[in-house]
Design a protein around this motif. Structure first.
Motif, short mmCIF file in Angstrom:
data_model
loop_
_atom_site.label_atom_id
_atom_site.label_comp_id
_atom_site.label_asym_id
_atom_site.label_seq_id
_atom_site.Cartn_x
_atom_site.Cartn_y
_atom_site.Cartn_z
N UNK A 1 -62.96 66.93 1.78
CA UNK A 1 -62.69 67.64 3.03
C UNK A 1 -61.36 67.15 3.57
N UNK A 2 -60.32 67.88 3.27
CA UNK A 2 -58.98 67.52 3.73
C UNK A 2 -58.60 68.25 5.01
N UNK A 3 -59.38 69.28 5.36
CA UNK A 3 -59.08 70.04 6.57
C UNK A 3 -60.35 70.70 7.09
N UNK A 4 -60.30 71.11 8.34
CA UNK A 4 -61.39 71.84 8.98
C UNK A 4 -60.87 73.20 9.43
N UNK A 5 -61.81 74.10 9.70
CA UNK A 5 -61.47 75.42 10.22
C UNK A 5 -62.03 75.52 11.64
N UNK A 6 -61.14 75.70 12.61
CA UNK A 6 -61.55 75.88 14.00
C UNK A 6 -61.75 77.37 14.26
N UNK A 7 -62.99 77.76 14.51
CA UNK A 7 -63.27 79.19 14.73
C UNK A 7 -62.68 79.70 16.03
N UNK A 8 -62.49 78.83 17.01
CA UNK A 8 -61.89 79.25 18.28
C UNK A 8 -62.88 79.92 19.20
N UNK A 9 -62.35 80.65 20.17
CA UNK A 9 -63.19 81.29 21.18
C UNK A 9 -63.75 82.62 20.71
N UNK A 10 -63.05 83.28 19.79
CA UNK A 10 -63.50 84.59 19.31
C UNK A 10 -63.00 84.80 17.89
N UNK A 11 -63.83 85.44 17.07
CA UNK A 11 -63.44 85.76 15.71
C UNK A 11 -62.94 87.20 15.57
N UNK A 12 -62.97 87.95 16.65
CA UNK A 12 -62.52 89.34 16.60
C UNK A 12 -60.99 89.40 16.63
N UNK A 13 -60.36 90.09 15.68
CA UNK A 13 -58.90 90.14 15.62
C UNK A 13 -58.26 90.73 16.88
N UNK A 14 -58.93 91.72 17.50
CA UNK A 14 -58.35 92.36 18.68
C UNK A 14 -58.34 91.45 19.91
N UNK A 15 -59.08 90.33 19.85
CA UNK A 15 -59.13 89.40 20.99
C UNK A 15 -58.03 88.35 20.93
#
Length: 314
Positions: free
Chosen positions: A10-24
């Motif tokens: 595990x060299x990195x993580x993925x931060x999903x953030x506040x929303x996964x919708x591209x338009x947001x």
């Protein structure tokens, strides 16, 4: 050897953030960019006003300027990373994630300790005004600030070192917009009992102790104010504490909601409370402290050159 291979995979993580919708993503980027610029500008103006106006060279405004500087650093630890995530790059390196978590806890707890120091300053000013100058000497103020800034770094270092001992296997998706200890522990495939014990014992001590100190200070302040015979005197005393109480309520209300609960119960619902104490609190502090503070507003007017120009001699 197997554990080392799992950890290094595990060299990195993925931060999903506040929303996964591209338009947001773009609207969120614009919103938090504005919030960040307002936060930095507002707190920087407070610092410059305090240091440029001799009338503001008092312990209360000295602590406020340090709080403003801490808020700038605190927000800078979080928001720029969010802005990058909104536009494209949602990954963060393992070292970068632990580094962000270190500064979030160090600076967040520094805020907490500074709020306690500011409560002590108000307590001395109202309950023991005749000894205020000697009690809140410049040397003592510097020592209080140094203690408030150094202790949280040891606290943060402890949690980062313990987290670094965990093994992260396959999953590397963090359901959050920042690297926080609770969602990171959920990704671990090794026992987290020691981490949870430290979080539920040492963590609340550093978090709750300043809050209890603030509560005790304001109980004594309230008792002292109620003894003031005149209504105008009571109002004046309350006005010096109103801004600080507002900031304390906003900061501790959201932070207790997030951290004084078991790690297993941490969900996406806590994101909003996290935004309040990490982002919104730092943005609102300059407005809260300056709206009803005549001295600070006057200092800001001087700084911005809003004094009326004198008439030219004939």
């Amino acid at each position: 050897m197997e554990r080392l291979n799992q950890t290094s995979s595990v060299s990195e993580f993925i931060l999903l953030g506040l929303s996964s919708r591209p338009e947001d993503q773009k609207p969120l980027f614009n919103l938090f960019l504005i919030i960040y610029l307002v936060t930095v500008t507002g707190n920087l103006l407070i610092i410059l006003a305090v240091h440029s106006d001799p009338q503001l060279h008092t312990p209360m405004y000295f602590f406020l300027s340090v709080l403003s500087f801490t808020d700038i650093c605190f927000t800078t630890t979080i928001v720029p990373r969010m802005l990058v995530n909104f536009l494209s790059h949602k990954t963060i390196s393992y070292a970068g994630c632990l580094t962000q978590m270190y500064f979030i806890y160090a600076l967040g707890n520094t805020d907490s300790c500074l709020l306690a120091v500011m409560a002590f300053d108000r307590y001395v000013a109202i309950c023991d005004p005749f000894h205020y100058v000697t009690t809140m000497s410049y040397r003592r103020c510097v020592l209080l600030v140094a203690f408030s800034c150094s202790l949280p770094h040891f606290h943060s270092l402890l949690h980062v070192l313990l987290l670094n001992q965990l093994t992260f296997c396959d999953s590397k998706v963090i359901h959050h917009f920042l690297c926080d200890i609770s969602p990171l522990m959920k990704l671990s495939c090794s026992p987290t009992l020691i981490n949870e014990i430290v979080i539920m014992t040492e963590g609340p001590v550093l978090l709750v102790t300043p809050f209890l100190f603030i509560t005790f200070s304001y109980i004594r302040i309230l008792i002292a104010i109620l003894k003031i015979p005149s209504t105008s005197g009571k109002c004046k005393a309350f006005s010096t504490c109103g801004s600080h109480l507002t900031v304390v309520t906003l900061f501790y209300g959201s932070i207790f909601y997030v951290y004084l609960q078991p790690v297993s119960t941490y969900t996406v619902r806590d994101h909003m409370a996290t935004i309040v104490y990490t982002v919104l609190s730092s943005m609102l502090n300059p407005f809260i402290y300056s709206l009803r503070n005549k001295d600070l507003k006057q200092g800001l007017r001087k700084l911005l050159g809003r004094r009326k120009p004198q008439a030219a001699p004939p």
